[in-house]
Design a protein around this motif. Structure first.
Motif, PDB file in Angstrom:
ATOM      1  N   GLU A 226       0.845  -1.190   0.000  1.00 38.60           N
ATOM      2  CA  GLU A 226       0.000   0.000   0.000  1.00 38.60           C
ATOM      3  C   GLU A 226       0.884   1.245   0.000  1.00 38.60           C
ATOM      4  OE1 GLU A 226      -2.823  -0.276   3.178  1.00 38.60           O
ATOM      5  OE2 GLU A 226      -4.019  -1.778   2.114  1.00 38.60           O
ATOM      6  N   VAL A 227       1.128   1.755  -1.198  1.00 38.92           N
ATOM      7  CA  VAL A 227       1.969   2.937  -1.378  1.00 38.92           C
ATOM      8  C   VAL A 227       1.108   4.190  -1.236  1.00 38.92           C
ATOM      9  CG1 VAL A 227       3.434   4.187  -3.010  1.00 38.92           C
ATOM     10  CG2 VAL A 227       3.545   1.680  -2.879  1.00 38.92           C
ATOM     11  N   ASP A 228       1.580   5.139  -0.424  1.00 43.17           N
ATOM     12  CA  ASP A 228       0.838   6.377  -0.231  1.00 43.17           C
ATOM     13  C   ASP A 228       0.597   7.051  -1.577  1.00 43.17           C
ATOM     14  OD1 ASP A 228       0.582   9.423   0.349  1.00 43.17           O
ATOM     15  OD2 ASP A 228       0.331   8.481   2.315  1.00 43.17           O
ATOM     16  N   GLU A 229      -0.601   7.605  -1.734  1.00 47.06           N
ATOM     17  CA  GLU A 229      -0.974   8.201  -3.023  1.00 47.06           C
ATOM     18  C   GLU A 229      -0.033   9.324  -3.448  1.00 47.06           C
ATOM     19  OE1 GLU A 229      -4.749  10.157  -3.102  1.00 47.06           O
ATOM     20  OE2 GLU A 229      -4.634  10.770  -1.010  1.00 47.06           O
ATOM     21  N   PHE A 230       0.623   9.992  -2.483  1.00 48.34           N
ATOM     22  CA  PHE A 230       1.529  11.080  -2.827  1.00 48.34           C
ATOM     23  C   PHE A 230       2.863  10.568  -3.362  1.00 48.34           C
ATOM     24  CE2 PHE A 230      -1.270  12.894   0.493  1.00 48.34           C
ATOM     25  CZ  PHE A 230      -1.848  13.892  -0.267  1.00 48.34           C
ATOM     26  N   ILE A 260       1.204  -1.989 -11.536  1.00 49.60           N
ATOM     27  CA  ILE A 260       0.828  -0.719 -10.925  1.00 49.60           C
ATOM     28  C   ILE A 260      -0.615  -0.423 -11.326  1.00 49.60           C
ATOM     29  CG2 ILE A 260       1.334   1.731 -10.706  1.00 49.60           C
ATOM     30  CD1 ILE A 260       4.208   1.126 -11.535  1.00 49.60           C
ATOM     31  N   PRO A 261      -1.565  -0.477 -10.401  1.00 58.23           N
ATOM     32  CA  PRO A 261      -2.971  -0.221 -10.745  1.00 58.23           C
ATOM     33  C   PRO A 261      -3.179   1.205 -11.245  1.00 58.23           C
ATOM     34  CG  PRO A 261      -2.765  -1.286  -8.601  1.00 58.23           C
ATOM     35  CD  PRO A 261      -1.398  -0.846  -9.003  1.00 58.23           C
ATOM     36  N   ASP A 262      -4.343   1.415 -11.834  1.00 54.57           N
ATOM     37  CA  ASP A 262      -4.679   2.729 -12.383  1.00 54.57           C
ATOM     38  C   ASP A 262      -5.486   3.589 -11.414  1.00 54.57           C
ATOM     39  OD1 ASP A 262      -3.442   2.251 -14.842  1.00 54.57           O
ATOM     40  OD2 ASP A 262      -5.202   1.169 -15.589  1.00 54.57           O
ATOM     41  N   SER A 263      -5.778   3.085 -10.220  1.00 49.21           N
ATOM     42  CA  SER A 263      -6.587   3.859  -9.276  1.00 49.21           C
ATOM     43  C   SER A 263      -6.112   3.595  -7.858  1.00 49.21           C
ATOM     44  CB  SER A 263      -8.075   3.505  -9.402  1.00 49.21           C
ATOM     45  OG  SER A 263      -8.280   2.133  -9.127  1.00 49.21           O
ATOM     46  N   VAL A 264      -6.314   4.596  -6.997  1.00 45.71           N
ATOM     47  CA  VAL A 264      -5.998   4.453  -5.580  1.00 45.71           C
ATOM     48  C   VAL A 264      -7.243   3.980  -4.842  1.00 45.71           C
ATOM     49  CG1 VAL A 264      -4.182   6.189  -5.627  1.00 45.71           C
ATOM     50  CG2 VAL A 264      -6.529   6.875  -5.137  1.00 45.71           C
ATOM     51  N   VAL A 265      -7.022   3.341  -3.685  1.00 49.31           N
ATOM     52  CA  VAL A 265      -8.126   2.788  -2.898  1.00 49.31           C
ATOM     53  C   VAL A 265      -7.920   3.175  -1.439  1.00 49.31           C
ATOM     54  CG1 VAL A 265      -8.451   0.848  -4.492  1.00 49.31           C
ATOM     55  CG2 VAL A 265      -6.896   0.609  -2.540  1.00 49.31           C
ATOM     56  N   ALA A 266      -8.906   2.851  -0.617  1.00 44.96           N
ATOM     57  CA  ALA A 266      -8.782   3.104   0.817  1.00 44.96           C
ATOM     58  C   ALA A 266      -7.782   2.131   1.423  1.00 44.96           C
ATOM     59  CB  ALA A 266     -10.146   2.956   1.492  1.00 44.96           C
ATOM     60  N   ARG A 281      -5.496   7.377   1.358  1.00 48.48           N
ATOM     61  CA  ARG A 281      -5.695   6.669   0.104  1.00 48.48           C
ATOM     62  C   ARG A 281      -4.344   6.112  -0.344  1.00 48.48           C
ATOM     63  NH1 ARG A 281     -10.822   5.786  -1.221  1.00 48.48           N
ATOM     64  NH2 ARG A 281     -10.401   5.997  -3.453  1.00 48.48           N
ATOM     65  N   VAL A 282      -4.364   4.890  -0.851  1.00 40.92           N
ATOM     66  CA  VAL A 282      -3.116   4.222  -1.199  1.00 40.92           C
ATOM     67  C   VAL A 282      -3.239   3.587  -2.583  1.00 40.92           C
ATOM     68  CG1 VAL A 282      -2.470   3.752   1.189  1.00 40.92           C
ATOM     69  CG2 VAL A 282      -3.879   2.100  -0.052  1.00 40.92           C
ATOM     70  N   LEU A 283      -2.078   3.298  -3.164  1.00 42.03           N
ATOM     71  CA  LEU A 283      -2.000   2.597  -4.439  1.00 42.03           C
ATOM     72  C   LEU A 283      -1.550   1.170  -4.162  1.00 42.03           C
ATOM     73  CD1 LEU A 283      -2.205   3.129  -7.555  1.00 42.03           C
ATOM     74  CD2 LEU A 283       0.289   3.359  -7.508  1.00 42.03           C
ATOM     75  N   PRO A 284      -2.388   0.154  -4.440  1.00 44.64           N
ATOM     76  CA  PRO A 284      -2.014  -1.242  -4.140  1.00 44.64           C
ATOM     77  C   PRO A 284      -1.053  -1.811  -5.186  1.00 44.64           C
ATOM     78  CG  PRO A 284      -4.229  -1.169  -5.059  1.00 44.64           C
ATOM     79  CD  PRO A 284      -3.774   0.262  -4.937  1.00 44.64           C
ATOM     80  N   VAL A 285       0.216  -1.536  -5.014  1.00 47.74           N
ATOM     81  CA  VAL A 285       1.247  -1.960  -5.967  1.00 47.74           C
ATOM     82  C   VAL A 285       1.554  -3.444  -5.764  1.00 47.74           C
ATOM     83  CG1 VAL A 285       3.632  -1.589  -6.705  1.00 47.74           C
ATOM     84  CG2 VAL A 285       2.206   0.359  -6.044  1.00 47.74           C
ATOM     85  N   LYS A 286       1.626  -4.200  -6.874  1.00 48.46           N
ATOM     86  CA  LYS A 286       1.905  -5.634  -6.820  1.00 48.46           C
ATOM     87  C   LYS A 286       3.395  -5.867  -7.053  1.00 48.46           C
ATOM     88  CE  LYS A 286      -2.595  -6.088  -6.717  1.00 48.46           C
ATOM     89  NZ  LYS A 286      -3.051  -4.775  -7.219  1.00 48.46           N
ATOM     90  N   ILE A 287       3.998  -6.695  -6.184  1.00 45.70           N
ATOM     91  CA  ILE A 287       5.441  -6.942  -6.225  1.00 45.70           C
ATOM     92  C   ILE A 287       5.688  -8.438  -6.290  1.00 45.70           C
ATOM     93  CG2 ILE A 287       7.603  -6.708  -4.949  1.00 45.70           C
ATOM     94  CD1 ILE A 287       6.288  -4.169  -3.663  1.00 45.70           C
ATOM     95  N   MET A 288       6.475  -8.865  -7.260  1.00 46.64           N
ATOM     96  CA  MET A 288       6.822 -10.281  -7.393  1.00 46.64           C
ATOM     97  C   MET A 288       8.123 -10.565  -6.644  1.00 46.64           C
ATOM     98  SD  MET A 288       8.381 -10.457 -11.288  1.00 46.64           S
ATOM     99  CE  MET A 288       8.992 -12.115 -11.020  1.00 46.64           C
TER     100      MET A 288
END
Length: 311
Positions: A226-230, A260-266, A281-288
């Motif tokens: 969960e990466v901060d939206e900023f 990297i998703p196109d939208s931020v979520v709670a 609000r955070v960006l749910p970045v996927k990491i392998m």
């Protein structure tokens, strides 16, 4: 000494005193700084729009730190439920059991369905009638061709043949329905994997859509951070990631940003730092993962997305 002379002395002395006072005062006033001069420390600079006083905008080359959890890839974790209600009569699978796609996981009571042999009997009865009426129909057709039979008998046998065929079709449909219900009492593994959770026990009565077992393919796991939206502008696809977790002091593992998703979520993960907001609000970045790790499914981790020094 006349009064007039005395008054002149008094006036002269008063003039000398006023002159002296003016000179002293003029010297003091010359040392006072102008009204526009600010003494002491200078005031703090005003923050830029959207910024915060006392902080500076992070450098574009700095790393991004965030929290996350180990999750399964889409389709790699399945909660297996029931399509029918009933009592569990068989459940031999235990947690950590390795299963293959198609393996029998559990079985519900189906005695009422197995005892229903009416469908098979009705099929046999209808087929016997079909043979009988078909034979009679052929015989009457031959007689009529020789002018030895009656159309009435032919019509009766034709109606009997059609009715027998309809009964057979209905009996076949009933058999298929019972077979489908029986199949729903057998709960089959939909994927290869490991049983991570067993939600019920043998003897329990469950309703439709009840959870039975959770299966996960532990070879297909990654991190959802969960990466901060900023900080979204400083996350790049393919960036190297450093992964750490509590319980493994001094250990770290490597990964890469793969989605990297196109939208931020709670925010869904409650931050460890009580000073951090929980409604951000955070960006749910996927990491392998770039290497094997001992991390468990659902485990909390901390990630550091390394900045591209060439940017």
């Amino acid at each position: 000494m006349t009064a007039h002379f005395f008054m002149r002395l008094v006036l002269l002395a008063s003039g000398l005193l006023l002159t002296t006072a003016f000179v002293v005062q003029s010297g003091t006033l010359g040392k006072i700084p102008p009204a526009w001069t600010v003494t002491g420390t200078q005031p703090a600079a005003r923050p830029a729009a959207g910024g915060h006083a006392g902080t500076s905008k992070p450098s574009a080359a700095s790393n991004v730190v965030a929290e996350g959890r180990v999750v399964a890839y889409p389709g790699a974790e399945v909660v297996v439920g029931t399509e029918a209600a009933g009592r569990i009569v068989s459940l031999e699978i235990q947690e950590k059991s390795v299963v293959r796609k198609g393996d029998l996981l559990a079985e519900l009571n189906a005695e009422d369905l197995k005892a229903d042999a009416l469908a098979s009997a009705r099929i046999m009865e209808a087929e016997a009638d079909i043979r009988l009426f078909d034979r009679e129909f052929r015989r009457d057709s031959a007689l009529i061709a020789r002018n030895a039979g009656t159309p009435q008998n032919l019509d009766v046998n034709r109606r009997g043949l059609d009715a027998a065929r309809a009964r057979r079709a209905a009996a076949l449909a009933e058999r298929d329905r019972i077979a489908a219900l029986l199949a729903k009492t057998r709960i089959i593994a939909p994927i290869n994997g490991v049983v991570t959770t067993r939600h019920v026990h043998p003897g329990e009565t469950v309703e439709v859509a009840a959870k039975i077992i959770t299966i996960a393919d532990l070879n297909r796991i990654r991190i959802e951070a969960e990466v901060d939206e900023f900080d979204t502008s400083r996350v790049a696809l393919g960036a190297d990631v450093l992964i750490t977790a509590e319980g493994y002091p001094g250990a770290s593992w490597k990964g890469k940003v793969e989605e990297i998703p196109d939208s931020v979520v709670a925010r869904r993960i409650r931050p460890e730092d009580p000073g951090r907001p929980i409604d951000a609000r955070v960006l749910p970045v996927k990491i392998m993962f770039s290497e094997p790790t001992p991390l468990k499914l659902g485990q909390r981790v901390e990630i550091e997305i390394l900045a591209d020094k060439g940017r």
